[in-house]
Design an enzyme around this catalytic site. Structure first.
Site, PDB file in Angstrom:
ATOM      1  CG  HIS A  80     -19.455  33.152  82.099  1.00  0.00           C
ATOM      2  ND1 HIS A  80     -19.388  32.104  81.886  1.00  0.00           N
ATOM      3  CD2 HIS A  80     -19.484  33.573  83.543  1.00  0.00           C
ATOM      4  CE1 HIS A  80     -19.393  31.509  83.019  1.00  0.00           C
ATOM      5  NE2 HIS A  80     -19.416  32.153  84.019  1.00  0.00           N
ATOM      6  CD  GLU A  97     -30.771  28.972  81.199  1.00  0.00           C
ATOM      7  OE1 GLU A  97     -31.881  28.663  80.759  1.00  0.00           O
ATOM      8  OE2 GLU A  97     -30.228  28.388  81.952  1.00  0.00           O
ATOM      9  CD  GLN A  98     -35.757  33.094  76.209  1.00  0.00           C
ATOM     10  OE1 GLN A  98     -35.708  33.545  75.093  1.00  0.00           O
ATOM     11  NE2 GLN A  98     -35.782  31.537  76.494  1.00  0.00           N
ATOM     12  CG  HIS A 124     -18.899  27.475  86.818  1.00  0.00           C
ATOM     13  ND1 HIS A 124     -17.970  27.723  85.801  1.00  0.00           N
ATOM     14  CD2 HIS A 124     -19.876  28.606  87.046  1.00  0.00           C
ATOM     15  CE1 HIS A 124     -18.378  28.832  85.475  1.00  0.00           C
ATOM     16  NE2 HIS A 124     -19.347  29.487  86.273  1.00  0.00           N
ATOM     17  CD  GLU A 184     -23.577  29.836  89.842  1.00  0.00           C
ATOM     18  OE1 GLU A 184     -24.195  30.928  89.476  1.00  0.00           O
ATOM     19  OE2 GLU A 184     -23.188  28.979  88.997  1.00  0.00           O
ATOM     20  CG  HIS A 230     -20.245  31.136  91.262  1.00  0.00           C
ATOM     21  ND1 HIS A 230     -20.463  32.317  91.440  1.00  0.00           N
ATOM     22  CD2 HIS A 230     -20.097  30.736  90.075  1.00  0.00           C
ATOM     23  CE1 HIS A 230     -20.823  32.998  90.131  1.00  0.00           C
ATOM     24  NE2 HIS A 230     -20.687  31.851  89.193  1.00  0.00           N
ATOM     25  CG  ASP A 249     -22.477  35.969  83.692  1.00  0.00           C
ATOM     26  OD1 ASP A 249     -22.014  35.471  82.585  1.00  0.00           O
ATOM     27  OD2 ASP A 249     -22.701  35.507  84.585  1.00  0.00           O
TER      28      ASP A 249
END
Length: 506
Positions: free
Chosen positions: A109, A204-205, A352, A355, A380, A438
């Site tokens: 990503h 996500e943060q 995707h 997953e 995935h 990631d």
């Protein structure tokens, strides 16, 4: 007492019966046993690969290394990656895998491809960089020539140049920034992330935190070049990047659209391949978050079709991203995803799917729906072994599963990587490629860590050099490159592979 006296006679009778049966049934033919063992071995990933003399010598060395690793006090694939990383770094197998030409990374990503430490040491030291603190204990960034407008639910902006000037220990400040840009932790990961909801929220943060850094045009270009460098240094020669193609902003506040962003990816890729002629290149899979509404999805698919037409060399296709369990399933967007076919337009999909560990839910049907929409690969595919029909279609069509071992473990789908579903897929040579998803977020730069987990964890003592060779070849064969480009890439990879084998088979 009478019963006790009879027991020896019973034992003698049993021995006589067993002796008689052994004569009748006989021990199975050891040649048949060996044939069955060989049959199973030939069915696994790389089981049909014929090794040269030099490759056989290297394979013998690898086997001895793996024997020592398996018998060690701590077996890294059985541990959470955050605990295992230092152990892996001391492994001679890992050192060898770092040198190995791994082909392509097909599932990575955009804003988690590069080590976040580079962002801290490079991007945050640039002029006009402001930072604020959110009420969710995270941070946000923006580059601006004057004091920026305040953000909702964020503190007043701090010019980092001024903040560092007032800070006695800038290393401590940099470390605190870094902790917000990654989910890697030195704490006990099971305590830090007790559930999938918690780890996904922190994940996500972290993306929100780095967003204002990487979407600044000068940083955006350099970040992507640095990411390519990290994969190249890890002996990856080709990359397919899932990218949101967001608005990129300049210092004066002006912004660029998706076409500009895609063209910038193309320009930087060309610059990188000019600087590194033995790097084959990169292509972009345009993505959108699966939480959008139908109207937004229609517009994005329209944009994707136009970009595919305007940038055929760099644009590979389209995908949906975001947490599958909470996002809308593929079937929800069936009308939008049918637009390319309805119009006779080619837009490859790289969905995707699977997953998840939520069996029987609407989300769990994404695997079948991805195949119904003729996905080129499955991202995935963790749930694939639970879907025999989808698994058979995937095999028959040659739809490869992009397996990301560390991601699946860190995001709490599997605890011990020896139990990862891909171990079963690889035991029957299902189309599989290994990627890192990631790596910047997980502290797993490049691709070697994931190759280690797959080679040592999935395969145990059975996987061998042929398995590694097949996985590298798969990464080119199942890429979005044209058949002619694949042949050229394989020729380049083969030269690198032969050099690797000759330098390490001693």
């Amino acid at each position: 007492m009478a019963f006790e006296l009879q027991r020896p006679h019973v034992a003698v009778a049993c021995l006589l019966v067993m002796h008689y049966l052994a004569g009748v049934l006989s021990i199975p033919d050891p040649r048949k046993r060996e044939a069955l063992i060989q049959q199973e071995a030939s069915m696994q990933t790389g089981g049909q690969v014929v090794l040269s003399d030099a490759e056989q010598r290297l394979d013998s060395l690898l086997f001895k290394m793996k024997q020592r690793e398996v018998l060690g006090a701590e077996f890294p694939p059985a541990l959470h990656f955050f605990k295992a990383r230092d152990l892996i770094r001391t492994s001679p197998i890992f050192s060898l895998l770092q040198k190995m030409p791994k082909g392509g990374a097909l599932h990575v990503h955009d804003f988690s491809m590069t080590d976040p430490e580079w962002l801290v040491k490079n991007a945050t030291y640039r002029p006009h960089c402001y930072m604020c603190f959110t009420d969710k204990h995270s941070i946000r960034f923006i580059f601006s020539p004057q004091w920026p407008e305040p953000l909702p639910r964020c503190s007043d902006w701090n010019l980092l140049e001024n903040l560092r000037a007032k800070t006695i220990n800038t290393t401590e400040l940099d470390d605190s920034i870094l902790r917000n840009l990654t989910i890697f932790t030195d704490q006990d990961p099971e305590t830090a992330y007790p559930s999938q909801d918690v780890v996904w929220d922190v994940f996500e943060q972290s993306f929100y935190a780095l967003w204002g850094l990487v979407t600044y045009a000068p940083v955006f270009r350099d970040y992507y070049y640095q990411g390519l460098t990290e994969f190249y240094m890890d002996n990856v020669m080709y990359l397919e990047l899932r990218a949101l193609l967001p608005e990129i902003y300049e210092l004066d506040g002006s912004t660029h659209d998706a076409a500009w962003t895609l063209k910038t990816y193309q320009d930087v890729t060309r610059q990188f391949t000019d600087d590194h002629p033995d790097f084959y290149g990169a292509r972009i899979i345009f993505t959108i978050h699966r939480g959008v509404n139908i109207s937004r999805m229609n517009g994005v698919v329209e944009t994707a079709m136009k970009l595919q037409k305007d940038f055929p060399d760099i644009m590979a296709g389209f995908d949906l991203v975001g947490r599958e369990d909470l996002g809308r399933p593929l079937w929800y967007f069936r009308e939008a995803l049918s637009l390319p076919t309805d119009r006779g337009v080619t837009l490859p999909f790289f969905f995707h799917a699977g997953e998840t560990d939520l069996e029987g839910t609407e989300v769990d049907q994404n695997l079948l729906d991805a195949l119904l929409f003729n996905t080129s690969r499955i991202g995935h595919g963790f749930a694939l072994p639970r879907h025999p029909v989808a698994k058979e279609i995937s095999r028959n069509r040659g739809v490869a599963v992009e397996v990301c071992p560390i991601s699946n473990q860190v995001m709490m789908l599997v605890k011990d990587l020896r139990n990862h579903p891909a171990a079963a897929l690889m035991s029957e040579n299902h189309p599989v490629v290994i990627s890192s998803d990631d790596p910047g977020m997980f502290g797993a730069s490049g691709l070697s860590y994931d190759f280690y987990e797959a080679f040592v964890g999935f395969g145990g003592l059975r996987s061998h050099l042929g398995s590694l060779k097949q996985l590298a070849i798969n990464s080119i064969r199942y890429s979005s490159l044209t058949p002619n480009q694949q042949e050229k890439a394989l020729d380049l990879w083969q030269r690198k592979w032969d050099k690797f084998v000759s330098e390490n088979s001693f």
